[in-house]
Design a protein around this motif. Sequence first.
Motif: not given
Length: 243
Positions: A27, A33, A53, A55-56, A58
Motif C-alpha cells: 500500500q 494489480e 488482487q 484490497d485495503k 488483503h
Amino acid sequence: MARFFVDMPLSEDSVVVLPETVVRHVQVLRLREGEALTLFNGQGGEYVATLTQLDKRHAECTVSRHDPVSRESPIWLGLAQAISSGDRMDFTLQKGVEMGVSVFQPLAAQRSVVKLAGERADKRLQRWQEIVIAACEQSGRTVIPRVLPILTVSEWLASRQAASVQLLLSPLGTRSLQDIAQRPASAWLMAGPEGGYTPEEEGAALAAGWTPLRLGPRILRTETAALAAVSAMQTVWGDYALS
C-alpha cells in the motif's frame, strides 16, 4: 521491482496470500494489480510474482517462476557486536547485512550503555531481526542472517563458536588482515561498545584464542569499527575482491 520477504513456502504457479506486514508495504509503495514483484522466503533463490488482487487489508499474487540466484559472500562472516546505544546498533545491523554478514551475536559488554533483559531484551531482538529482514529486502539477499539471543562476553567466549579465524577488534592489536594471507572459509569478528572492552574482557578473549586486530592508527567509533573491518575482510577475502 518491489521485493518482499514472506515466511511461507513458495513454489512456481502457486497463489500466495501476502502477510499483513507485506500488504502494508504494498500500500505504501502504491503498487497496483498486474504489477510484478519479487518474493523470497530465505530458503534459497527468489520468486517472480504478479499482484493479482489488492484490497485495503488483503493482497494476493501469482508466482510465475523461481530464480535460484545467490548473493551470499564467499566467506561466512559472523559479527559479535557489543550492544551500542541510540540508533548505532540498528545502523550496524542494517549495514552489516548489506556488506554480507552471515549472523549477528549481540553482546552485553561491561561498558555497554544500554542494558537489556527480560521482555525488553526480547522486544529489542525482535526489532533487530526486523531490521535485518528489511535490509535483506533492499540489498537483494536471499538468505536471512539470524540475530542470536543476547549473551555476556564471558558467556559468548565460553560458547566456543567455531570458525577458521576469530578476530577481536582492539586498538592495542598488532595484527592486520594482510598477516592472514590465505582466505579462511569462515570468520568471527568481535567488536566492542562505546569505550571498548574492559581489560578483563579483552584479556579473556585473548586467552580464548582470539586474534587482536588493529585497523590503522586511528580510534574508530563503535558504529564505524565493525563495518570498516567487515568491508576490509570482504576486500581481502570476500566478494569485493572478486567483483
